[in-house]
Design a protein around this motif. Structure first.
Motif, mmCIF file in Angstrom:
data_model
loop_
_atom_site.group_PDB
_atom_site.id
_atom_site.type_symbol
_atom_site.label_atom_id
_atom_site.label_comp_id
_atom_site.label_asym_id
_atom_site.label_seq_id
_atom_site.Cartn_x
_atom_site.Cartn_y
_atom_site.Cartn_z
ATOM 1 N N GLU A 105 0.831 -1.207 0.000
ATOM 2 C CA GLU A 105 0.000 0.000 0.000
ATOM 3 C C GLU A 105 0.866 1.257 0.000
ATOM 4 O O GLU A 105 0.553 2.246 -0.679
ATOM 5 N N HIS A 106 1.962 1.224 0.737
ATOM 6 C CA HIS A 106 2.853 2.384 0.789
ATOM 7 C C HIS A 106 3.547 2.620 -0.553
ATOM 8 O O HIS A 106 3.750 3.769 -0.954
ATOM 9 N N VAL A 107 3.901 1.555 -1.232
ATOM 10 C CA VAL A 107 4.517 1.690 -2.559
ATOM 11 C C VAL A 107 3.539 2.380 -3.513
ATOM 12 O O VAL A 107 3.906 3.321 -4.229
ATOM 13 N N LYS A 108 2.288 1.938 -3.528
ATOM 14 C CA LYS A 108 1.270 2.545 -4.401
ATOM 15 C C LYS A 108 1.050 4.009 -4.029
ATOM 16 O O LYS A 108 0.929 4.879 -4.899
ATOM 17 N N PHE A 109 0.986 4.281 -2.726
ATOM 18 C CA PHE A 109 0.744 5.649 -2.246
ATOM 19 C C PHE A 109 1.881 6.576 -2.664
ATOM 20 O O PHE A 109 1.646 7.659 -3.230
ATOM 21 N N CYS A 110 3.121 6.178 -2.395
ATOM 22 C CA CYS A 110 4.268 7.040 -2.715
ATOM 23 C C CYS A 110 4.392 7.244 -4.217
ATOM 24 O O CYS A 110 4.685 8.358 -4.671
ATOM 25 N N PHE A 111 4.156 6.190 -4.989
ATOM 26 C CA PHE A 111 4.239 6.333 -6.442
ATOM 27 C C PHE A 111 3.201 7.347 -6.926
ATOM 28 O O PHE A 111 3.498 8.191 -7.779
ATOM 29 N N GLU A 112 1.997 7.275 -6.383
ATOM 30 C CA GLU A 112 0.948 8.222 -6.767
ATOM 31 C C GLU A 112 1.334 9.652 -6.407
ATOM 32 O O GLU A 112 1.063 10.586 -7.171
ATOM 33 N N VAL A 113 1.984 9.841 -5.278
ATOM 34 C CA VAL A 113 2.437 11.167 -4.869
ATOM 35 C C VAL A 113 3.486 11.702 -5.848
ATOM 36 O O VAL A 113 3.438 12.866 -6.269
ATOM 37 N N TYR A 114 4.409 10.857 -6.239
ATOM 38 C CA TYR A 114 5.518 11.291 -7.094
ATOM 39 C C TYR A 114 5.148 11.412 -8.573
ATOM 40 O O TYR A 114 5.824 12.127 -9.321
ATOM 41 N N ASP A 115 4.109 10.705 -8.996
ATOM 42 C CA ASP A 115 3.677 10.743 -10.401
ATOM 43 C C ASP A 115 2.727 11.927 -10.591
ATOM 44 O O ASP A 115 1.508 11.789 -10.564
ATOM 45 N N PHE A 116 3.286 13.110 -10.816
ATOM 46 C CA PHE A 116 2.503 14.347 -10.820
ATOM 47 C C PHE A 116 1.329 14.318 -11.799
ATOM 48 O O PHE A 116 0.221 14.736 -11.467
ATOM 49 N N ASN A 117 1.584 13.885 -13.022
ATOM 50 C CA ASN A 117 0.540 13.988 -14.052
ATOM 51 C C ASN A 117 -0.301 12.723 -14.193
ATOM 52 O O ASN A 117 -1.172 12.645 -15.071
ATOM 53 N N GLY A 118 -0.042 11.740 -13.346
ATOM 54 C CA GLY A 118 -0.886 10.544 -13.346
ATOM 55 C C GLY A 118 -0.778 9.695 -14.589
ATOM 56 O O GLY A 118 -1.701 8.948 -14.917
ATOM 57 N N ASP A 119 0.366 9.758 -15.289
ATOM 58 C CA ASP A 119 0.505 8.973 -16.522
ATOM 59 C C ASP A 119 1.090 7.590 -16.295
ATOM 60 O O ASP A 119 1.326 6.826 -17.238
ATOM 61 N N GLY A 120 1.327 7.249 -15.019
ATOM 62 C CA GLY A 120 1.847 5.921 -14.712
ATOM 63 C C GLY A 120 3.363 5.834 -14.701
ATOM 64 O O GLY A 120 3.923 4.740 -14.606
ATOM 65 N N TYR A 121 4.042 6.987 -14.787
ATOM 66 C CA TYR A 121 5.498 7.019 -14.773
ATOM 67 C C TYR A 121 5.988 8.192 -13.935
ATOM 68 O O TYR A 121 5.346 9.245 -13.895
ATOM 69 N N ILE A 122 7.141 8.017 -13.292
ATOM 70 C CA ILE A 122 7.843 9.133 -12.679
ATOM 71 C C ILE A 122 8.915 9.541 -13.684
ATOM 72 O O ILE A 122 9.876 8.798 -13.925
ATOM 73 N N SER A 123 8.742 10.691 -14.292
ATOM 74 C CA SER A 123 9.640 11.146 -15.363
ATOM 75 C C SER A 123 10.858 11.861 -14.794
ATOM 76 O O SER A 123 10.918 12.191 -13.604
ATOM 77 N N ARG A 124 11.826 12.141 -15.670
ATOM 78 C CA ARG A 124 12.993 12.917 -15.263
ATOM 79 C C ARG A 124 12.563 14.275 -14.699
ATOM 80 O O ARG A 124 13.106 14.742 -13.695
ATOM 81 N N ASP A 125 11.624 14.929 -15.378
ATOM 82 C CA ASP A 125 11.178 16.252 -14.935
ATOM 83 C C ASP A 125 10.544 16.189 -13.549
ATOM 84 O O ASP A 125 10.748 17.086 -12.718
ATOM 85 N N GLU A 126 9.760 15.137 -13.316
ATOM 86 C CA GLU A 126 9.119 14.985 -12.003
ATOM 87 C C GLU A 126 10.170 14.731 -10.927
ATOM 88 O O GLU A 126 10.098 15.292 -9.820
ATOM 89 N N MET A 127 11.149 13.889 -11.226
ATOM 90 C CA MET A 127 12.243 13.652 -10.275
ATOM 91 C C MET A 127 12.990 14.947 -9.978
ATOM 92 O O MET A 127 13.311 15.252 -8.824
ATOM 93 N N PHE A 128 13.281 15.697 -11.044
ATOM 94 C CA PHE A 128 14.016 16.960 -10.885
ATOM 95 C C PHE A 128 13.247 17.918 -9.975
ATOM 96 O O PHE A 128 13.814 18.524 -9.062
ATOM 97 N N GLY A 129 11.935 18.046 -10.219
ATOM 98 C CA GLY A 129 11.113 18.943 -9.411
ATOM 99 C C GLY A 129 11.069 18.542 -7.952
ATOM 100 O O GLY A 129 11.114 19.394 -7.050
ATOM 101 N N LEU A 130 10.993 17.238 -7.696
ATOM 102 C CA LEU A 130 10.939 16.742 -6.319
ATOM 103 C C LEU A 130 12.279 16.928 -5.609
ATOM 104 O O LEU A 130 12.332 17.371 -4.453
#
Length: 210
Positions: A105-130
């Motif tokens: 559940e925590h893996v799903k939760f954290c991934f959802e938090v980090y995946d800004f645009n909800g496209d199913g991926y954490i992109s380079r831009d999202e990583m950079f912003g975080l």
């Protein structure tokens, strides 16, 4: 009190009782704990909902969260119907994962938090912003961007298991299984043990009735 108003109050009580029973069956809380969280929700809510500002106040005051970006993303993770409010059911279900969730559940939760645009991926831009927020707070360099880019590359090496230069949920989940410390590598979006214990002792223990 009119008969109509009495009937409405009785109906609302029955609905809340049914919801309580459903939440006891489907969350990590017992009946007393669900009722305690409902009571806390009623103290915070306006018109049976928590708006973004009220919700952020809870995260800041109860869990010492200060990162605006992360708090907004946690709000979105709780707000399952995307109506820009957290309702009572979302509140209890969200806290069930937030406070007592399984690793899955925590893996799903954290991934959802980090995946800004909800496209199913954490992109380079999202990583950079975080990562930028965390690095800028600690850095004395005038331009820490290069350092952040290096951190993004390190994160990709750890998390991008299929080599497509972005992190899918499957990548993230598998990487966390191998190294759980990576779970909140892009920013703390779950409370630590001390914060969880303080919240539960204040609001979910029998002692809080005294």
């Amino acid at each position: 009190m009119s008969k109509g108003k009495t009937n409405k109050n009785v109906s609302m009580k029955k609905l809340q009782q049914r919801l309580t029973e459903e939440l006891v069956r489907t969350t990590h809380f017992n009946k007393f704990e669900v009722e305690s969280l409902i009571s806390l929700f009623k103290q915070q809510q306006i018109k049976n909902k928590l708006d973004r500002i009220k919700f952020r106040d809870v995260l800041h005051n109860q869990f010492d969260m200060t990162d605006d970006l992360i708090m907004d993303r946690v709000f979105k993770a709780f707000d399952k119907d995307n109506d820009s409010y957290v309702n009572l059911e979302e509140w209890v279900r969200g806290l069930s994962i937030f406070l007592r969730g399984t690793l899955e559940e925590h893996v799903k939760f954290c991934f959802e938090v980090y995946d800004f645009n909800g496209d199913g991926y954490i992109s380079r831009d999202e990583m950079f912003g975080l990562l930028k927020k965390a690095v800028v707070k600690q850095s004395i360099d005038e331009d820490p961007d290069e350092g952040i880019k290096d951190l993004v590359e390190l994160a990709l090496k750890k998390l991008d298991l299929d080599g497509d230069h972005r992190v899918s949920f499957d990548d993230f989940q598998e990487a966390i299984k191998q190294e759980t410390l990576l779970l909140q590598g892009f920013g703390q979006c779950l409370p630590d043990d001390r914060q969880k214990r303080a919240f539960e002792e204040t609001y979910l223990s029998i002692a809080c009735l005294k």
